[in-house]
Design an enzyme around this catalytic site. Structure first.
Site, mmCIF file in Angstrom:
data_model
loop_
_atom_site.group_PDB
_atom_site.id
_atom_site.type_symbol
_atom_site.label_atom_id
_atom_site.label_comp_id
_atom_site.label_asym_id
_atom_site.label_seq_id
_atom_site.Cartn_x
_atom_site.Cartn_y
_atom_site.Cartn_z
ATOM 1 N N ARG A 103 32.774 48.320 40.643
ATOM 2 C CA ARG A 103 33.290 46.944 40.519
ATOM 3 C C ARG A 103 32.063 46.048 40.451
ATOM 4 N NH1 ARG A 103 38.059 43.873 43.767
ATOM 5 N NH2 ARG A 103 39.197 45.072 42.199
ATOM 6 N N HIS A 130 40.006 44.429 33.825
ATOM 7 C CA HIS A 130 40.472 45.087 35.055
ATOM 8 C C HIS A 130 41.493 46.163 34.666
ATOM 9 C CE1 HIS A 130 41.177 45.919 39.123
ATOM 10 N NE2 HIS A 130 41.805 44.841 39.523
ATOM 11 N N GLN A 133 44.138 47.908 37.146
ATOM 12 C CA GLN A 133 45.293 47.100 37.538
ATOM 13 C C GLN A 133 46.422 47.242 36.515
ATOM 14 O OE1 GLN A 133 45.530 45.108 40.467
ATOM 15 N NE2 GLN A 133 47.681 45.129 39.892
ATOM 16 N N ASP A 218 47.440 35.034 37.612
ATOM 17 C CA ASP A 218 46.305 35.444 38.451
ATOM 18 C C ASP A 218 45.688 34.158 39.000
ATOM 19 O OD1 ASP A 218 44.259 36.929 39.633
ATOM 20 O OD2 ASP A 218 43.228 37.385 37.754
ATOM 21 N N CYS A 258 48.283 40.494 40.371
ATOM 22 C CA CYS A 258 47.437 41.607 40.844
ATOM 23 C C CYS A 258 47.074 41.478 42.317
ATOM 24 C CB CYS A 258 46.185 41.697 39.986
ATOM 25 S SG CYS A 258 45.127 40.234 40.033
ATOM 26 N N ARG A 286 48.893 50.976 42.643
ATOM 27 C CA ARG A 286 47.453 51.192 42.415
ATOM 28 C C ARG A 286 47.069 52.597 42.891
ATOM 29 N NH1 ARG A 286 43.944 46.976 41.918
ATOM 30 N NH2 ARG A 286 42.540 48.676 41.371
HETATM 31 N N1 NVA Z 1 40.726 37.782 38.310
HETATM 32 C C1 NVA Z 1 40.533 38.197 39.667
HETATM 33 C C2 NVA Z 1 41.211 39.501 39.927
HETATM 34 C C3 NVA Z 1 41.090 40.014 41.345
HETATM 35 C C4 NVA Z 1 41.725 41.351 41.560
HETATM 36 C C5 NVA Z 1 39.051 38.277 39.978
HETATM 37 O O1 NVA Z 1 38.294 38.736 39.108
HETATM 38 O O2 NVA Z 1 38.636 37.856 41.047
HETATM 39 N N1 CP Z 2 44.138 43.619 42.605
HETATM 40 C C1 CP Z 2 42.952 44.055 43.077
HETATM 41 O O1 CP Z 2 42.113 44.617 42.345
HETATM 42 O O2 CP Z 2 42.787 43.855 44.407
HETATM 43 P P1 CP Z 2 41.449 44.022 45.262
HETATM 44 O O3 CP Z 2 40.491 42.954 44.812
HETATM 45 O O4 CP Z 2 41.894 43.855 46.670
HETATM 46 O O5 CP Z 2 40.873 45.392 44.992
#
Ligand code: NVA
Ligand code: CP
Length: 301
Positions: A103, A130, A133, A218, A258, A286
């Site tokens: 990540r 992502h 997800q 989101d 998500c 997930r």
């Molecule tokens: N768009 C959000 C998704 C988190 C799971 C982010 O990148 O923070």
């Molecule tokens: N939706 C998602 O990826 O959640 P986290 O940021 O908690 O991993």
């Protein structure tokens, strides 16, 4: 592995493979066999440059269910955080483990890592995409409503990493995607262009949600954009999923997010905690979707 199969984007899969992973995820969910340990002795390295609840726990639990283990690595505690080149890190880490999930802030970190890794690399979220997800979101839709082919999905909000992965899902699973984003927050033109007429842009959430079978949103400010929060609250005012938006959608429309969510910003509490919301099934999936992904990447000959 000589030619490892990576999952840096949904587009690393064909539509058939996407459907196969969704089906397998539901099967693993419905018939959990503690003796089925296809990854016994195998190790997943998980590199997190950003926070996570769902992604970390689901990968870690999934590896444990399959008889393997997972190592949590943050740049703070590894040489990656002190500037060791991504290429060198990929070669070293992949020589010791069986799969690597990352990540990262920059999408290129994941793609560069994959180029130099001798084992499968999984994108656990970047600034651009992502894909994990979407495996869970699509599994959830299939479980509640059947195949999504030919249906309409409304994406309301930021043209961000999640939105980009929804565009990819529309291409692979053949649904129509309506996107309503404020000016200046549209998805990237090159990602949109590749999707052709499966994706339509709207400037109004109610119009985008018209007859939609699934409404998704989101957060307004993603991880790394916290300092833009105030400015984004102004820009995204009017791009909230509320009862009016859901009323425009199909009567049996589902709502997904998500998570984590900000009630009162991108979605009202009435919608996210209401009868059309499937956010907790989506979050649980997930785990199942990623187990199916790990099996697909590590066990398919
Ligand atoms: N768009 C959000 C998704 C988190 C799971 C982010 O990148 O923070
Ligand atoms: N939706 C998602 O990826 O959640 P986290 O940021 O908690 O991993």
């Amino acid at each position: 592995m000589s030619n490892p199969r990576h999952f840096t984007s949904l587009l690393d899969l064909s539509g058939d493979e996407f459907r196969q992973i969704i089906q397998r995820a539901s099967a693993l969910k419905n018939h959990r066999d503690p003796n089925y340990q296809p990854l016994k002795g195998q190790v997943l390295a998980m590199i997190f440059e950003k926070s996570s609840t769902r992604t970390r726990i689901s990968f870690e639990a999934g590896m444990a269910h399959f008889g393997g283990s997972a190592i949590f690595l943050s740049p703070r505690d590894t040489q990656l955080g002190r500037g060791e080149p991504v290429q060198d890190s990929a070669k070293v880490i992949s020589s010791m483990v069986d799969c690597i999930m990352l990540r990262t802030d920059k999408h290129e970190t994941v793609t560069t890592f994959a180029q130099h890794s001798s084992v499968p690399v999984i994108n656990g979220l970047t600034d651009l995409q992502h894909p994990c997800q979407l495996l869970a979101d699509m599994q959830t839709y299939f479980e509640y409503r059947g195949d999504i082919k030919g249906k309409t999905v409304a994406w309301i909000g930021d043209g961000n990493n999640m939105c980009h992965s929804y565009i990819h899902a529309a291409m692979l699973l053949d649904f129509t995607l309506h996107i309503a984003s404020p000016e200046g927050y549209h998805p990237l033109p090159e990602i949109l262009a590749a999707a052709g007429d499966r994706v339509r842009l709207f400037d109004n959430p109610v119009a985008a949600a018209q007859n939609a079978h699934l409404c998704v949103t989101d957060v307004w400010a993603s991880m790394g954009q916290e300092e833009e929060q105030k400015q984004r609250e102004i820009a995204f005012k009017g791009f909230q999923v509320n009862s009016e938006v859901m009323a425009a959608a199909h009567t049996d429309a589902l709502f997904m997010h998500c998570l984590p969510a900000h009630r009162g910003e991108e979605v009202t509490a009435a919608v996210i905690d209401g009868p059309q919301s499937v956010i907790f099934a989506e979050a649980e999936n997930r785990l199942h979707a990623q187990k199916a992904l790990l099996e697909f990447l590590l066990c398919t000959k």
